[in-house]
Enzyme design. Structure first.
Site, PDB file in Angstrom:
ATOM      1  N   ARG A  92      47.892  23.610 -41.877  1.00 62.68           N
ATOM      2  CA  ARG A  92      48.602  23.148 -40.672  1.00 62.68           C
ATOM      3  C   ARG A  92      50.073  22.854 -40.968  1.00 62.68           C
ATOM      4  O   ARG A  92      50.962  23.276 -40.234  1.00 62.68           O
ATOM      5  CB  ARG A  92      47.975  21.856 -40.149  1.00 62.68           C
ATOM      6  CG  ARG A  92      46.537  21.967 -39.738  1.00 62.68           C
ATOM      7  CD  ARG A  92      46.095  20.594 -39.236  1.00 62.68           C
ATOM      8  NE  ARG A  92      44.670  20.492 -39.105  1.00 62.68           N
ATOM      9  CZ  ARG A  92      43.842  20.144 -40.085  1.00 62.68           C
ATOM     10  NH1 ARG A  92      44.296  19.873 -41.287  1.00 62.68           N
ATOM     11  NH2 ARG A  92      42.542  20.068 -39.871  1.00 62.68           N
ATOM     12  N   ARG A  98      44.630  30.623 -49.551  1.00 64.74           N
ATOM     13  CA  ARG A  98      43.341  31.187 -49.972  1.00 64.74           C
ATOM     14  C   ARG A  98      43.077  32.506 -49.242  1.00 64.74           C
ATOM     15  O   ARG A  98      42.484  33.418 -49.782  1.00 64.74           O
ATOM     16  CB  ARG A  98      42.223  30.192 -49.670  1.00 64.74           C
ATOM     17  CG  ARG A  98      42.255  28.984 -50.586  1.00 64.74           C
ATOM     18  CD  ARG A  98      40.843  28.694 -51.124  1.00 64.74           C
ATOM     19  NE  ARG A  98      40.934  27.775 -52.253  1.00 64.74           N
ATOM     20  CZ  ARG A  98      40.579  26.498 -52.190  1.00 64.74           C
ATOM     21  NH1 ARG A  98      40.096  25.999 -51.083  1.00 64.74           N
ATOM     22  NH2 ARG A  98      40.685  25.729 -53.262  1.00 64.74           N
ATOM     23  N   ARG A 148      51.664  16.714 -52.855  1.00 70.42           N
ATOM     24  CA  ARG A 148      51.167  15.743 -53.831  1.00 70.42           C
ATOM     25  C   ARG A 148      51.923  15.939 -55.138  1.00 70.42           C
ATOM     26  O   ARG A 148      52.136  17.074 -55.593  1.00 70.42           O
ATOM     27  CB  ARG A 148      49.665  15.933 -54.077  1.00 70.42           C
ATOM     28  CG  ARG A 148      48.768  15.402 -52.967  1.00 70.42           C
ATOM     29  CD  ARG A 148      48.823  13.872 -52.865  1.00 70.42           C
ATOM     30  NE  ARG A 148      47.967  13.343 -51.812  1.00 70.42           N
ATOM     31  CZ  ARG A 148      48.368  13.070 -50.571  1.00 70.42           C
ATOM     32  NH1 ARG A 148      49.626  13.284 -50.214  1.00 70.42           N
ATOM     33  NH2 ARG A 148      47.534  12.546 -49.687  1.00 70.42           N
ATOM     34  N   GLU A 174      53.082   8.488 -59.110  1.00 66.71           N
ATOM     35  CA  GLU A 174      53.583   7.613 -58.058  1.00 66.71           C
ATOM     36  C   GLU A 174      53.083   6.168 -58.187  1.00 66.71           C
ATOM     37  O   GLU A 174      51.884   5.998 -58.434  1.00 66.71           O
ATOM     38  CB  GLU A 174      53.065   8.205 -56.738  1.00 66.71           C
ATOM     39  CG  GLU A 174      54.013   8.089 -55.607  1.00 66.71           C
ATOM     40  CD  GLU A 174      53.588   8.979 -54.446  1.00 66.71           C
ATOM     41  OE1 GLU A 174      53.612  10.208 -54.589  1.00 66.71           O
ATOM     42  OE2 GLU A 174      53.221   8.422 -53.413  1.00 66.71           O
ATOM     43  N   HIS A 228      57.754   9.021 -50.434  1.00 67.07           N
ATOM     44  CA  HIS A 228      56.492   9.503 -49.836  1.00 67.07           C
ATOM     45  C   HIS A 228      56.444   9.143 -48.339  1.00 67.07           C
ATOM     46  O   HIS A 228      55.624   8.333 -47.901  1.00 67.07           O
ATOM     47  CB  HIS A 228      55.273   8.927 -50.578  1.00 67.07           C
ATOM     48  CG  HIS A 228      54.037   9.757 -50.342  1.00 67.07           C
ATOM     49  ND1 HIS A 228      53.046   9.905 -51.281  1.00 67.07           N
ATOM     50  CD2 HIS A 228      53.630  10.497 -49.272  1.00 67.07           C
ATOM     51  CE1 HIS A 228      52.088  10.685 -50.800  1.00 67.07           C
ATOM     52  NE2 HIS A 228      52.418  11.051 -49.577  1.00 67.07           N
TER      53      HIS A 228
END
Ligand code: DGY
Length: 314
Positions: A153, A174, A231, A260, A278
């Site tokens: 998304r 993928r 991430r 983090e 973040h």
């Protein structure tokens, strides 16, 4: 019934859950793993943050637990398989943060390409002495190539923004996606070699962990700008420092970090690296919607006795 919320959310959860007779515990201090193990014993549900590691020990301690609602779209902080074995629903907050996160990707991309934070600093320090032909030169964005690593998304929302900048859009995923405008499905090597901008929008998993390492940066264009809002552990941060120092790439913009909230100290000293705390989903509307999704998931499981809409382990 009672739930734990590991930190205060931007809506009044206590008020919302009172009418269902669900009590809420929000500890004064964010609980560490041991405190969490202690607290969850009495809890029917948890609303947790991406910085909470919901590992086996925590799940085992939660004898009464029926739901873990993660206040994030990513759920790599939770052992979702083990939760399933224990018949505990795990939910996330998809969709509502897609556009906000894609906006931040573009904000970071433009800030990096056009050196906006550096320019802001420059003017505030009274270094602007009048227009000069060679001042604050950056990189073009319009018509350049953007490589999107991970085309779910958020990746697709980034592509929609890139279309407005007439960019050539490459992506890895993928499987190939059906897009209403041209996006080229390429392999990882093509993506890193041909892109002027690389945006990481993939989840953290066994395949993506550490995939952006020194060898990857070495193959990128010298003018490449690397953006990570997904991430931190997808990137070997010390390798990125090395790549920036050796000018293997032109710049980086990071919203997430390998360890983090710790950050490679050298990154903080580099002009060609923009750092954010973040904050991909950090808009008032988005964070409110994320909280509503978590609360609705709690109500669905504890009161309506049905599977929650955003279950990730059902
Ligand atoms: C998420 O929801 O996974 C994001 O990283 C939070 O901004």
């Amino acid at each position: 019934m009672k739930i734990l919320i590991t930190e205060k959310l931007p809506i009044n959860v206590e008020e919302k859950l009172k009418k269902y007779n669900i009590g809420v515990l929000i500890p004064r201090k964010h609980p560490d793993k041991n405190e969490m193990i202690n607290i969850v014993k009495d809890m029917d549900g948890i609303i947790c943050l991406l910085k909470d590691s919901i590992v086996k020990e925590v799940i085992d301690a939660g004898n009464k637990l029926k739901i873990i609602a993660n206040y994030a779209v990513g759920f790599d902080n939770i052992d979702i398989k083990y939760a399933k074995e224990k018949n505990i629903f795990v939910t996330n907050t998809p969709d509502v943060l897609t556009e906000a996160t894609a906006d931040l990707v573009f904000g970071l991309l433009l800030s990096s390409a056009r050196r906006i934070p550096e320019a802001n600093d420059y003017v505030r320090k009274d270094r602007f002495k009048g227009w000069r032909p060679d001042e604050m030169l950056g990189y073009d964005v319009y018509s350049k190539t953007l490589g999107i690593f991970g085309f779910g998304r958020i990746g697709q929302a980034v592509a929609r923004r890139a279309k407005g900048f007439n960019m050539r859009i490459l992506y890895t995923a993928r499987s190939e996606k059906n897009m209403p405008f041209k996006c080229e499905y390429v392999d990882y090597n093509t993506l890193i070699k041909e892109s002027d901008y690389i945006s990481v929008n993939a989840p953290l998993n066994k395949e993506t962990k550490g995939i952006f390492n020194y060898n990857a940066f070495k193959q990128m264009k010298e003018n490449a700008i690397f953006i990570n809002t997904a991430r931190g552990k997808i990137v070997k941060e010390s390798d990125l420092v090395k790549a920036l120092k050796e000018n293997l790439i032109a710049g980086a913009a990071l919203d997430v970090y390998e360890n983090e909230p710790l950050i490679e100290e050298e990154l903080k000293t580099m002009d060609n690296c923009i750092l954010a705390p973040h904050m991909g989903s950090a808009t008032k509307d988005t964070r409110t919607e994320m909280a509503n999704i978590c609360v609705n998931a709690i109500i669905d499981v504890l009161i309506n006795k049905k599977g929650p809409k955003t279950c990730v382990n059902c």
